[in-house]
Design an enzyme around this catalytic site. Structure first.
Site: not given
Ligand code: NAD
Ligand code: LMR
Length: 334
Positions: A91, A98, A154, A157, A183
């Site tokens: 990550r 990001n 988390d 899961r 995380h």
């Molecule tokens: P994705 O690529 O499918 O979607 C991301 C979206 O963000 C896209 O539609 C993109 O156009 C948009 N984007 C990019 N820059 C932007 C900006 N400046 N303003 C507005 N929108 C913008 O990705 P995803 O699978 O939806 O994942 C998104 C994020 O969430 C990733 O960083 C991923 O690691 C994170 N994530 C976190 C968790 C958690 O538990 N916290 C879990 C899963 C994923």
């Molecule tokens: C998750 O826990 O699934 C997210 O943080 C996405 C990842 O990068 O694993």
């Protein structure tokens, strides 16, 4: 109640927006993305629930108004904007892209709707929440009670995997286990803090699977991203908790869900931050009016010796990630 999703057209953003559209207490749903937010909004707007949906996309790179229009008057802003992992990445490898996305979005939130509760989903959460806090501090509008790193996946899961191992309906485990810390990998600390539930025979395997559950999905998607549907479910679970608290709805049963929060400034937080040596840590939180009312302190969570060791390991990992986020904002021109 107005809820804005930033990153609404993405893998998480779309199903999360769908779930929010189904919430009867959301009257306005504002969808922002750099691409396709209007399409997603038009699609969701045909669903026969009360929320009015509007999509906002910048017309050009210089369009600074679309995000402001999207955010105006928001009570809650949820951010899943940014890039996800591919196999072989951690990550932390997402930081370079990001970090600036979060910095810029949160700057707009601080300037446009500083009273909104902010839920950060974008990775690396251990750093992006520190970025958000530092931006809001610099703008002079930081309210530690309203900034949440979303770590709910988390605990979702943990409930699922423990349910599988102990042959229990995972829904019955809600409120009986917690996940604290951060995380990412070994910063994630699952706690079986309720003596009425069974500890699995393969306890170590259980801990490892919760800590590295994200990798399972990244590997299975094989380059097409990371968890999106389970994340939308988990993000919505926490968003619903915030929405319920904003409308004075029921309190959760059992231990509430955790969130990765800024401890100083919360009741008892200064002392805990000093003891842990970090300012950010995920703990179960009680909410009121869309804000953190209190958190459950570590000494109230009945940690076993094994769990105390896991916390020590988590703290080592968190320190650098938090500092990286703070340094990034301090080196940025806001
Ligand atoms: P994705 O690529 O499918 O979607 C991301 C979206 O963000 C896209 O539609 C993109 O156009 C948009 N984007 C990019 N820059 C932007 C900006 N400046 N303003 C507005 N929108 C913008 O990705 P995803 O699978 O939806 O994942 C998104 C994020 O969430 C990733 O960083 C991923 O690691 C994170 N994530 C976190 C968790 C958690 O538990 N916290 C879990 C899963 C994923
Ligand atoms: C998750 O826990 O699934 C997210 O943080 C996405 C990842 O990068 O694993």
């Amino acid at each position: 109640m107005k809820v804005t999703v930033a990153g609404a057209a993405g893998g998480i953003g779309q199903p999360l927006s769908l779930l929010l559209k189904l919430n009867p207490y959301v009257s306005e749903l504002s969808l922002f993305d750099i691409a396709n937010a209007k399409g997603v909004a038009a699609d969701l707007s045909h669903i026969n629930t009360p929320a009015k949906v509007e999509g906002f996309t910048p017309e050009s790179k210089d369009d600074k108004q679309a995000i402001i229009n999207a955010l105006k008057g928001s009570d809650l802003v949820i951010i899943p904007a940014g890039v996800p992992r591919k196999p072989g990445m951690t990550r932390a490898d997402l930081f370079n892209i990001n970090a600036s996305i979060i910095r810029d979005l949160v700057k707009n939130i601080g300037n446009t709707c500083p009273n909104a509760a902010i839920l950060i989903i974008s990775n690396p959460v251990n750093s992006t929440v520190a970025i958000a806090a530092q931006v809001l501090k610099k703008l002079g509008v930081f309210n530690p009670r309203k900034l949440f790193g979303v770590t709910t996946l988390d605990v979702v899961r943990a409930e699922t995997f423990l349910g599988e191992l102990t042959n229990t309906n995972p829904q019955e485990l809600k409120g009986k286990i917690s996940v604290i810390g951060g995380h990412s990998g070994d910063t994630i600390v699952p706690l079986i803090n309720n003596h009425s539930i069974q500890i699995p025979n393969d306890y170590k395997g259980f801990i490892n699977r919760v800590q590295f559950g994200g990798d399972e999905v990244v590997k299975a998607k094989n380059g097409a991203g990371s968890a999106t549907l389970s994340m939308a479910f988990a993000g919505y679970r926490f968003a619903e908790y915030v929405i319920d608290s904003l409308r004075g709805g029921p309190q959760p049963k059992g231990t509430p869900d955790s969130s990765y929060i800024y401890l100083p400034g919360l009741p008892g937080g200064d002392k805990l931050a000093e003891k842990l040596g970090v300012d950010f840590f995920a703990l179960p939180v009680y909410l009121q009016n869309g804000e953190i009312k209190s958190f459950i302190d570590l000494d109230k969570l009945n940690l076993s010796k094994d769990e105390e060791e896991l916390v020590k390991i988590s703290l080592k990992g968190l320190k650098g990630s938090i500092q990286q986020g703070i340094d990034f904002v301090n080196a940025s021109k806001l």
